[in-house]
Design a protein around this motif. Sequence first.
Motif, PDB file in Angstrom:
ATOM      1  N   TRP A 130      99.723  24.964  29.978  1.00 49.11           N
ATOM      2  CA  TRP A 130      99.376  23.575  29.722  1.00 49.11           C
ATOM      3  C   TRP A 130      97.931  23.478  29.241  1.00 49.11           C
ATOM      4  O   TRP A 130      97.039  24.174  29.723  1.00 49.11           O
ATOM      5  CB  TRP A 130      99.516  22.738  30.977  1.00 49.11           C
ATOM      6  N   VAL A 132      94.571  21.632  29.324  1.00 48.83           N
ATOM      7  CA  VAL A 132      93.901  20.788  30.303  1.00 48.83           C
ATOM      8  C   VAL A 132      92.673  20.162  29.653  1.00 48.83           C
ATOM      9  O   VAL A 132      91.916  20.857  28.962  1.00 48.83           O
ATOM     10  CB  VAL A 132      93.485  21.634  31.527  1.00 48.83           C
ATOM     11  N   PRO A 133      92.464  18.850  29.857  1.00 46.92           N
ATOM     12  CA  PRO A 133      91.255  18.225  29.311  1.00 46.92           C
ATOM     13  C   PRO A 133      89.989  18.890  29.838  1.00 46.92           C
ATOM     14  O   PRO A 133      89.968  19.420  30.957  1.00 46.92           O
ATOM     15  CB  PRO A 133      91.338  16.777  29.806  1.00 46.92           C
ATOM     16  N   THR A 134      88.956  18.863  29.044  1.00 51.68           N
ATOM     17  CA  THR A 134      87.702  19.543  29.377  1.00 51.68           C
ATOM     18  C   THR A 134      87.143  19.100  30.719  1.00 51.68           C
ATOM     19  O   THR A 134      86.659  19.926  31.490  1.00 51.68           O
ATOM     20  CB  THR A 134      86.654  19.287  28.266  1.00 51.68           C
ATOM     21  N   ASN A 135      87.204  17.801  31.018  1.00 48.69           N
ATOM     22  CA  ASN A 135      86.617  17.310  32.272  1.00 48.69           C
ATOM     23  C   ASN A 135      87.421  17.738  33.513  1.00 48.69           C
ATOM     24  O   ASN A 135      86.943  17.599  34.622  1.00 48.69           O
ATOM     25  CB  ASN A 135      86.442  15.798  32.250  1.00 48.69           C
ATOM     26  N   LEU A 136      88.618  18.283  33.340  1.00 48.93           N
ATOM     27  CA  LEU A 136      89.419  18.744  34.474  1.00 48.93           C
ATOM     28  C   LEU A 136      89.463  20.268  34.588  1.00 48.93           C
ATOM     29  O   LEU A 136      90.079  20.795  35.504  1.00 48.93           O
ATOM     30  CB  LEU A 136      90.856  18.211  34.372  1.00 48.93           C
ATOM     31  N   LYS A 137      88.823  20.975  33.675  1.00 46.18           N
ATOM     32  CA  LYS A 137      88.889  22.439  33.695  1.00 46.18           C
ATOM     33  C   LYS A 137      88.272  23.029  34.963  1.00 46.18           C
ATOM     34  O   LYS A 137      88.742  24.041  35.462  1.00 46.18           O
ATOM     35  CB  LYS A 137      88.227  23.026  32.453  1.00 46.18           C
ATOM     36  N   ILE A 139      88.317  21.711  37.981  1.00 38.80           N
ATOM     37  CA  ILE A 139      89.308  21.543  39.049  1.00 38.80           C
ATOM     38  C   ILE A 139      90.482  22.481  38.820  1.00 38.80           C
ATOM     39  O   ILE A 139      91.035  23.045  39.767  1.00 38.80           O
ATOM     40  CB  ILE A 139      89.788  20.080  39.116  1.00 38.80           C
ATOM     41  N   ASN A 140      90.876  22.659  37.579  1.00 36.66           N
ATOM     42  CA  ASN A 140      92.019  23.510  37.260  1.00 36.66           C
ATOM     43  C   ASN A 140      91.806  24.941  37.732  1.00 36.66           C
ATOM     44  O   ASN A 140      92.758  25.620  38.110  1.00 36.66           O
ATOM     45  CB  ASN A 140      92.288  23.486  35.760  1.00 36.66           C
ATOM     46  N   TYR A 142      90.611  25.910  40.460  1.00 33.23           N
ATOM     47  CA  TYR A 142      91.021  26.031  41.859  1.00 33.23           C
ATOM     48  C   TYR A 142      92.535  26.116  42.001  1.00 33.23           C
ATOM     49  O   TYR A 142      93.048  26.709  42.933  1.00 33.23           O
ATOM     50  CB  TYR A 142      90.515  24.846  42.687  1.00 33.23           C
ATOM     51  N   SER A 144      94.727  27.190  39.431  1.00 33.98           N
ATOM     52  CA  SER A 144      95.380  28.262  38.675  1.00 33.98           C
ATOM     53  C   SER A 144      94.669  29.613  38.795  1.00 33.98           C
ATOM     54  O   SER A 144      95.155  30.589  38.293  1.00 33.98           O
ATOM     55  CB  SER A 144      95.450  27.874  37.203  1.00 33.98           C
ATOM     56  N   TYR A 147      89.929  31.134  34.948  1.00 33.14           N
ATOM     57  CA  TYR A 147      88.766  30.429  34.425  1.00 33.14           C
ATOM     58  C   TYR A 147      88.811  30.457  32.906  1.00 33.14           C
ATOM     59  O   TYR A 147      89.130  31.456  32.306  1.00 33.14           O
ATOM     60  CB  TYR A 147      87.480  31.085  34.945  1.00 33.14           C
TER      61      TYR A 147
END
Length: 148
Positions: A130, A132-137, A139-140, A142, A144, A147
């Motif tokens: 998927w 993921v928008p830059t501002n959520l990377k 959080i992602n 943690y 998945s 990095y």
Amino acid sequence: MSDNMKSIIQELTKAFNTGVSYMLPVVVVGGIFLAISLAGGKPGENGMEVTNPFLQNLGVIGMAGMTMMIPVLAGYIAYSIAGKPGLIPGLIVGYIANTPFGDSHVQTGFLGAMLMGVLSGYMAKWIKKWKVPTNLKAINAYFSYSYY
């Protein structure tokens, strides 16, 4: 047989072998502790009765190892398919497969853990793709363990 089917079969074979190879030490150590515990018991009406507190604790550790066998199998099957993001979902579905669940207390055991390990592995592999928008990377990472 098509190359795609051969690839899937090879991936599943590798996943099952990985799951079993991580499961075996858990089973061996749990079995050894359980056997040592029962060796110090005395035959009773309900099987071996262990009265020594130390041996009872070894028995609890052994049973914990035997109980963890199924979740570890499913977790490492999923890990083999999806990498780190598959490990925790695989462990969770393996626990559910090994624990009586729902009103009818369904328990699928070994085969259910294998199937759910494969399904959770492929689901984690799909979710890894998927965007993921830059501002959520942050959080992602943690969720998945990967990095960007």
